[in-house]
Design a protein around this motif. Structure first.
Motif, PDB file in Angstrom:
ATOM      1  N   MET A 394      44.474  49.892  48.394  1.00 26.22           N
ATOM      2  CA  MET A 394      44.434  48.462  48.586  1.00 26.22           C
ATOM      3  C   MET A 394      43.200  47.885  49.180  1.00 26.22           C
ATOM      4  O   MET A 394      42.947  46.662  48.823  1.00 26.22           O
ATOM      5  CB  MET A 394      45.764  48.314  49.970  1.00 26.22           C
ATOM      6  CG  MET A 394      47.111  48.642  48.961  1.00 26.22           C
ATOM      7  SD  MET A 394      48.410  47.631  50.230  1.00 26.22           S
ATOM      8  CE  MET A 394      48.358  49.076  51.576  1.00 26.22           C
ATOM      9  N   LEU A 395      42.492  48.695  49.672  1.00 26.21           N
ATOM     10  CA  LEU A 395      41.297  48.479  50.492  1.00 26.21           C
ATOM     11  C   LEU A 395      40.162  48.131  49.533  1.00 26.21           C
ATOM     12  O   LEU A 395      39.358  47.289  49.216  1.00 26.21           O
ATOM     13  CB  LEU A 395      40.625  49.205  51.382  1.00 26.21           C
ATOM     14  CG  LEU A 395      41.470  49.079  52.772  1.00 26.21           C
ATOM     15  CD1 LEU A 395      41.027  50.249  53.977  1.00 26.21           C
ATOM     16  CD2 LEU A 395      41.167  47.562  53.175  1.00 26.21           C
ATOM     17  N   GLN A 396      40.117  48.923  48.287  1.00 21.47           N
ATOM     18  CA  GLN A 396      39.321  49.069  47.148  1.00 21.47           C
ATOM     19  C   GLN A 396      39.508  47.579  46.173  1.00 21.47           C
ATOM     20  O   GLN A 396      38.693  47.012  45.792  1.00 21.47           O
ATOM     21  CB  GLN A 396      39.533  50.053  46.000  1.00 21.47           C
ATOM     22  CG  GLN A 396      38.998  51.550  46.547  1.00 21.47           C
ATOM     23  CD  GLN A 396      39.366  52.717  45.812  1.00 21.47           C
ATOM     24  OE1 GLN A 396      40.083  52.613  44.935  1.00 21.47           O
ATOM     25  NE2 GLN A 396      39.212  53.840  46.615  1.00 21.47           N
ATOM     26  N   GLU A 397      40.867  47.345  46.137  1.00 19.52           N
ATOM     27  CA  GLU A 397      41.554  46.129  45.660  1.00 19.52           C
ATOM     28  C   GLU A 397      40.653  44.953  46.251  1.00 19.52           C
ATOM     29  O   GLU A 397      40.511  43.639  45.794  1.00 19.52           O
ATOM     30  CB  GLU A 397      42.952  46.116  45.168  1.00 19.52           C
ATOM     31  CG  GLU A 397      43.294  47.076  44.216  1.00 19.52           C
ATOM     32  CD  GLU A 397      44.909  47.243  44.360  1.00 19.52           C
ATOM     33  OE1 GLU A 397      45.609  46.870  45.203  1.00 19.52           O
ATOM     34  OE2 GLU A 397      45.236  48.007  43.254  1.00 19.52           O
ATOM     35  N   GLY A 399      38.172  44.735  48.351  1.00 20.50           N
ATOM     36  CA  GLY A 399      36.879  44.780  48.271  1.00 20.50           C
ATOM     37  C   GLY A 399      36.504  44.136  46.744  1.00 20.50           C
ATOM     38  O   GLY A 399      35.525  43.103  46.843  1.00 20.50           O
ATOM     39  N   ALA A 400      37.188  44.156  45.719  1.00 24.22           N
ATOM     40  CA  ALA A 400      36.950  43.848  44.504  1.00 24.22           C
ATOM     41  C   ALA A 400      37.334  42.302  44.409  1.00 24.22           C
ATOM     42  O   ALA A 400      36.649  41.416  43.879  1.00 24.22           O
ATOM     43  CB  ALA A 400      37.666  44.546  43.433  1.00 24.22           C
ATOM     44  N   ALA A 404      34.751  38.751  44.129  1.00 24.96           N
ATOM     45  CA  ALA A 404      35.097  37.994  43.026  1.00 24.96           C
ATOM     46  C   ALA A 404      35.297  36.674  43.522  1.00 24.96           C
ATOM     47  O   ALA A 404      34.850  35.650  43.017  1.00 24.96           O
ATOM     48  CB  ALA A 404      36.222  38.316  42.314  1.00 24.96           C
ATOM     49  N   THR A 405      35.964  36.624  44.893  1.00 18.48           N
ATOM     50  CA  THR A 405      36.177  35.492  45.636  1.00 18.48           C
ATOM     51  C   THR A 405      34.828  34.677  46.043  1.00 18.48           C
ATOM     52  O   THR A 405      34.642  33.401  46.090  1.00 18.48           O
ATOM     53  CB  THR A 405      37.381  35.263  46.650  1.00 18.48           C
ATOM     54  OG1 THR A 405      38.313  36.081  45.995  1.00 18.48           O
ATOM     55  CG2 THR A 405      37.592  34.162  47.106  1.00 18.48           C
ATOM     56  N   ALA A 406      34.000  35.276  46.789  1.00 17.86           N
ATOM     57  CA  ALA A 406      33.017  34.793  47.614  1.00 17.86           C
ATOM     58  C   ALA A 406      31.761  35.797  47.191  1.00 17.86           C
ATOM     59  O   ALA A 406      31.174  36.444  48.226  1.00 17.86           O
ATOM     60  CB  ALA A 406      33.296  34.996  48.888  1.00 17.86           C
TER      61      ALA A 406
END
Length: 426
Positions: A394-397, A399-400, A404-406
Motif C-alpha cells: 500500500m505504501l508503494q502504491e 508513493g506512485a 503522479a499527483t504532485a
C-alpha cells in the motif's frame, strides 16, 4: 542440508534483518532487563545456536530470546534436552500437501484409543486443552503486534499439529477430543490468517482446507465462523469479490450469528468491505448499517472466544468501512472512518494502526491534499512499512500515486528521502 542446523532461527533472523552480532546485542539487552546484568553473548554464541551446536540455551537466555522475538524458544527451533529435534519449518508445506486431511485426522483419533499393551493410557483432560488455549492467546497477541509474519504462520501450524498429536497420547472423553480438534482448527486458522496478511495466498488456501476439516470434526460454531470469515477476507484481498461473498455467506448463515449479534455484526462488516470491493454502493451502506445495529444490540458481557474479543469492536467496524469506501472512491467518507478507527484502536492493535494510517494517507491524497497525506504516511512505523506485506504494498502504491499527483513537489522529495532511509536500515 545439515539436519542439526536450526533453520527456524535462521529464517526468523533473515525475516527480521538480524545478523549474528545484532541478535547477540538484542539478547544481551534483554538479559540486562531480566537480571540487572548485561549478557555476555556475541556473534559466535548466535552462530552456535544457528548451527545446532547449542540446541537448548539456558533458561535466562531462552527468556531473553523469547522477549526479543515474541515467540517461544521451541518456535525458534530450540529443542529441550532429551527430545528429538523437530523437522525444519520449511518442510511443513510439503507435509501439508502429503497429508490427506480428514482421513489422516480420523486415523489419528483412532490411534489414540490404542494404548500399548500392559500400560495404562494417559488421561487427556481439559487442563491440556486449557494449556493449548493459552498458547492460542499468545498467537493472537503476536499477530496483532506483528501481523503477516511467516514465523507466526509456522508457529501456529506447529501448534495445530501439537494439538492433534495430543489425541494420540492417551484416552479422553468426547468433549475433550472435540475441544482438541477445535484447538487445532483455531491454530490452523491463525496460520491461514498470517498467510493471508502476508499475501501468501497459496499457503493460506492450504491452511484453510485443513482448518475446515478440523472445524467440522470439532463441531465448534465459533471456529467455523472464523475460518469461513477469513476465507471471505482472503478472496477479497485476491480481487475475487464473488468468491468472497460466497465464503462470507457461509459464515453469516451459521446459527451462532443468530445467537450472538456480535458475530452477526462482524459478518456484516466484512460483507460491507466485500461490497465495496465489488463497487456496490447500496450493498456497502446497507451491510454497514446492519453491522452497526447488530453491534449495538450485542450483550457486552456475553462469553466469546479470545480471537473475537481481541480485535472486533467499533474500531474494527470503522476499519472495514474505511476499506469499503476507499475501494468505492468515496474518499471523504473513507477519511471519516479512518479518523474514528484510529481514535478507538486499542494499544495492542499495532498492525491495524499501521494499515489504517496507510489507508488514511491514500484517502487524503485522493482528495488532493498531498502535504497532509505525506505527513500521515510518515507516521507508519518503519518495521510495518518494510516487514508487513500488505502495508509495504500500500505504501508503494501511495508513493506512485504521490509522484503522479504532485511530481517534483516538496512532499514527493520528503517521501523519497524517507523511503530511502527505510531501504538503508533494512
Amino acid at each position: 542440508m545439515d539436519p542439526t542446523r536450526n533453520e527456524a532461527l535462521v529464517a526468523w533472523m533473515k525475516e527480521h534483518g538480524h545478523s549474528s552480532n545484532s541478535l547477540a546485542e538484542a539478547v544481551n539487552t534483554a538479559l540486562e532487563r531480566l537480571t540487572g546484568r548485561p549478557g555476555g553473548h556475541d556473534g559466535s554464541s548466535v552462530r552456535s545456536w544457528k548451527s545446532g551446536r547449542v540446541r537448548w540455551p539456558n533458561s535466562a537466555t531462552r527468556k531473553a530470546l523469547e522477549d526479543v522475538s515474541g515467540l517461544p524458544a521451541t518456535a525458534l527451533g530450540f529443542v529441550p534436552r532429551g527430545r528429538a529435534q523437530s523437522a525444519p519449518a520449511p518442510q511443513q508445506e510439503d507435509d501439508m500437501k502429503r497429508r490427506t486431511l480428514v482421513g489422516s485426522i480420523a486415523a489419528a483419533a483412532a490411534a489414540a484409543a490404542a494404548a500399548a499393551p500392559g500400560h495404562a493410557p494417559r488421561r487427556i483432560g481439559m487442563s491440556d486443552v486449557d494449556r493449548l488455549q493459552h498458547r492460542f492467546a499468545e498467537i493472537i497477541a503476536s499477530d496483532h503486534r506483528h501481523g503477516g509474519q511467516r514465523g507466526i504462520e509456522q508457529r501456529a501450524a506447529a501448534l495445530a499439529d501439537e494439538a492433534l498429536n495430543l489425541q494420540n497420547s492417551g484416552s479422553a472423553t468426547q468433549r475433550v477430543r472435540n475441544s482438541l480438534y477445535a484447538c487445532a482448527a483455531s491454530f490452523r486458522s491463525s496460520a491461514m490468517w498470517a498467510a493471508i496478511d502476508g499475501r501468501r495466498y497459496d499457503d493460506a488456501k492450504a491452511h484453510m482446507r485443513e482448518a475446515q476439516a478440523l472445524a467440522e470434526m470439532s463441531g465448534d460454531q465459533a471456529i467455523k465462523f472464523r475460518i469461513w470469515s477469513h476465507a471471505g477476507a482472503m478472496y477479497r484481498h485476491m480481487g475475487r469479490p464473488a468468491d468472497a461473498l460466497a465464503a462470507n455467506d457461509v459464515a453469516r448463515n451459521l446459527h451462532i450469528t443468530r445467537r450472538d449479534p456480535m458475530f452477526a455484526s462482524l459478518g456484516l462488516a466484512r460483507q460491507a468491505a466485500i461490497h465495496g470491493a465489488a463497487q456496490d454502493r447500496n450493498g456497502t451502506s446497507r451491510a454497514y448499517n446492519q453491522a452497526q445495529d447488530a453491534m449495538e444490540r450485542a450483550d457486552s458481557e456475553a462469553h466469546r472466544p479470545v480471537w473475537l474479543l481481541a480485535f472486533y469492536d467499533q474500531a474494527e467496524l470503522d476499519s472495514l468501512a474505511l476499506s469499503a469506501h476507499l475501494a468505492l472512491g468515496d474518499y471523504p467518507t473513507a477519511e471519516f472512518h479512518a479518523h474514528r478507527c484510529l481514535a478507538n484502536l486499542r494499544p495492542h492493535m499495532v498492525r491495524s494502526r499501521a494499515i489504517t494510517t496507510t489507508r488514511l494517507a491514500h484517502a487524503q491524497l485522493a482528495q488532493g491534499d498531498a502535504e497532509a497525506a505525506t505527513a500521515t504516511a510518515l507516521k507508519v512505523p518503519a518495521t510495518a512499512a518494510t516487514q508487513h506485506a500488505r502495508v509495504s504494498r500500500m505504501l508503494q502504491e501511495f508513493g506512485a500515486a504521490l509522484r503522479a499527483t504532485a511530481p517534483g513537489s516538496p512532499p514527493v522529495h520528503t517521501w523519497t528521502e524517507h523511503t530511502a532511509a527505510w531501504r538503508t536500515s533494512a
